[in-house]
Design a protein around this motif. Sequence first.
Motif, short mmCIF file in Angstrom:
data_model
loop_
_atom_site.label_atom_id
_atom_site.label_comp_id
_atom_site.label_asym_id
_atom_site.label_seq_id
_atom_site.Cartn_x
_atom_site.Cartn_y
_atom_site.Cartn_z
N PRO A 183 0.81 -1.23 0.00
CA PRO A 183 0.00 0.00 0.00
C PRO A 183 0.84 1.28 0.00
N GLU A 184 1.96 1.28 0.74
CA GLU A 184 2.82 2.46 0.77
C GLU A 184 3.52 2.67 -0.57
N PHE A 185 3.93 1.57 -1.22
CA PHE A 185 4.49 1.67 -2.57
C PHE A 185 3.51 2.38 -3.49
N VAL A 186 2.26 1.90 -3.49
CA VAL A 186 1.25 2.46 -4.38
C VAL A 186 0.98 3.92 -4.04
N ARG A 187 0.89 4.24 -2.76
CA ARG A 187 0.62 5.61 -2.34
C ARG A 187 1.70 6.56 -2.85
N ARG A 188 2.95 6.17 -2.68
CA ARG A 188 4.06 7.05 -3.10
C ARG A 188 4.12 7.15 -4.62
N TRP A 189 3.84 6.06 -5.31
CA TRP A 189 3.84 6.12 -6.77
C TRP A 189 2.74 7.05 -7.27
N ARG A 190 1.56 6.93 -6.69
CA ARG A 190 0.46 7.82 -7.08
C ARG A 190 0.80 9.28 -6.79
N ALA A 191 1.64 9.50 -5.78
CA ALA A 191 2.03 10.88 -5.43
C ALA A 191 3.09 11.43 -6.37
N GLY A 192 3.60 10.60 -7.27
CA GLY A 192 4.54 11.08 -8.27
C GLY A 192 5.91 10.44 -8.28
N SER A 193 6.19 9.50 -7.38
CA SER A 193 7.50 8.84 -7.36
C SER A 193 7.61 7.85 -8.51
N ASP A 194 8.73 7.88 -9.21
CA ASP A 194 8.94 6.95 -10.32
C ASP A 194 9.44 5.59 -9.84
N ILE A 195 10.27 5.57 -8.80
CA ILE A 195 10.81 4.33 -8.26
C ILE A 195 10.77 4.41 -6.74
N VAL A 196 10.19 3.38 -6.12
CA VAL A 196 10.21 3.27 -4.66
C VAL A 196 10.70 1.87 -4.33
N LEU A 197 11.78 1.78 -3.54
CA LEU A 197 12.38 0.48 -3.22
C LEU A 197 12.31 0.22 -1.73
N GLY A 198 12.06 -1.04 -1.38
CA GLY A 198 12.18 -1.48 0.00
C GLY A 198 13.63 -1.84 0.29
N VAL A 199 14.16 -1.37 1.41
CA VAL A 199 15.54 -1.62 1.79
C VAL A 199 15.55 -2.42 3.08
N ARG A 200 16.12 -3.61 3.03
CA ARG A 200 16.16 -4.46 4.21
C ARG A 200 17.09 -3.86 5.26
N GLN A 201 16.61 -3.77 6.49
CA GLN A 201 17.40 -3.19 7.57
C GLN A 201 18.49 -4.13 8.06
N SER A 202 18.27 -5.42 7.94
CA SER A 202 19.26 -6.39 8.41
C SER A 202 19.17 -7.65 7.58
N GLU A 203 20.29 -8.35 7.49
CA GLU A 203 20.37 -9.61 6.77
C GLU A 203 20.87 -10.68 7.73
N LYS A 204 20.01 -11.62 8.08
CA LYS A 204 20.42 -12.69 8.98
C LYS A 204 21.04 -13.82 8.17
N SER A 205 22.36 -13.86 8.19
CA SER A 205 23.08 -14.90 7.44
C SER A 205 24.39 -15.17 8.15
N GLY A 206 25.09 -16.21 7.70
CA GLY A 206 26.34 -16.58 8.33
C GLY A 206 27.43 -15.56 8.09
N ALA A 207 28.54 -15.76 8.81
CA ALA A 207 29.64 -14.80 8.73
C ALA A 207 30.21 -14.72 7.32
N ILE A 208 30.31 -15.86 6.64
CA ILE A 208 30.89 -15.87 5.30
C ILE A 208 30.01 -15.10 4.32
N LEU A 209 28.68 -15.37 4.36
CA LEU A 209 27.78 -14.69 3.45
C LEU A 209 27.73 -13.19 3.76
N THR A 210 27.78 -12.84 5.06
CA THR A 210 27.79 -11.43 5.43
C THR A 210 29.03 -10.74 4.89
N PHE A 211 30.18 -11.41 5.01
CA PHE A 211 31.42 -10.85 4.48
C PHE A 211 31.36 -10.69 2.97
N MET A 212 30.88 -11.73 2.28
CA MET A 212 30.81 -11.67 0.82
C MET A 212 29.84 -10.57 0.36
#
Length: 316
Positions: free
Chosen positions: A111-140
């Motif tokens: 719903p927030e994506f749609v609201r912002r797009w209707r307000a005139g935004s061309d691109i709206v992206l969700g950004v993950r605040q954290s990534e739960k993964s192992g040490a190797i994947l986090t490093f890579m």
Amino acid sequence: MRNRAQGVPEISVVLACRNEEDNAVAIAAAVIEKLDPIVESFELIFIDNESQDGTVEIVKGMCARDPRIRLIVNTRNFGQMRSPTHGIYQAAGQAVISMCSDFQDTPDLLPEFVRRWRAGSDIVLGVRQSEKSGAILTFMRGLSYRLQKRFGDYAIIPNATGFGIYDRRVVEAIRALNEPEPFFRGLLVETGYAIETIPFKRPPRAGGKSNNNFFTLLDFALNGLAGSSKKLLRAPLYVAFLISLLTLTCLVGATVAAFTGHSWQLWLFAAMLEGQFGLLFLFLGLLGVQVALVSERTRNQPLVIERERVNFPDGA
């Protein structure tokens, strides 16, 4: 609300899937629940990348019950760059939402994506605040972002996977690039359209097992870096320049040694050896520039080959 041509859905949601029989019904229901109250017309497009379980049959059953749900079945696994992008290109909506089918891209943001797009935004992206993964994947993952920032032709947004909403003109601009290995979140930046972001916490996977592992993520990172950076192709030219400076230094050293009565042979040998490496890197650099030019002029191949499509309008 933006103007919309008659018969064209306002929103298209593209759901990339592979072996998601445990999530397909639930994710479709969750998306419909979020969009039904706020969107007059929308479509859900599942694009299946050679599932080995019952995903295709389950989605076909949903298609039979709901004409808004559509399905594209690929002939084989075309990878996690090409398949979702092909699905986005097949969407008819005035805006397109791209997300995964395993609930790690939360439907709560729709719903927030749609609201912002209707307000005139061309691109709206969700950004993950954290990534739960192992040490190797986090490093890579961190190394991938650093390399992209250092060598990429444009900066990508860390922890933005492409989950978001894109205006139709953004989709058409990316389609016009005709990129054979589309690193979509990088291409979003390349278009130059303004990007808004919304932070969110990545929920746990609802069911099934992730198709990603260390090697698939490494392959994705390397493809993304290679596909969004021409600087890497020019890197040998910079190395050749540095080696030429070393060669010149050794030649000066040999000259000084000869005039002062010291041994000059090792200086000259080092200069000859460095000169050969310099010529080699110069050749590789020029070859890389030519490869980049050829790539720019020959972007012309299908992203995927479809086995079948279900519930699409005639001719679509």
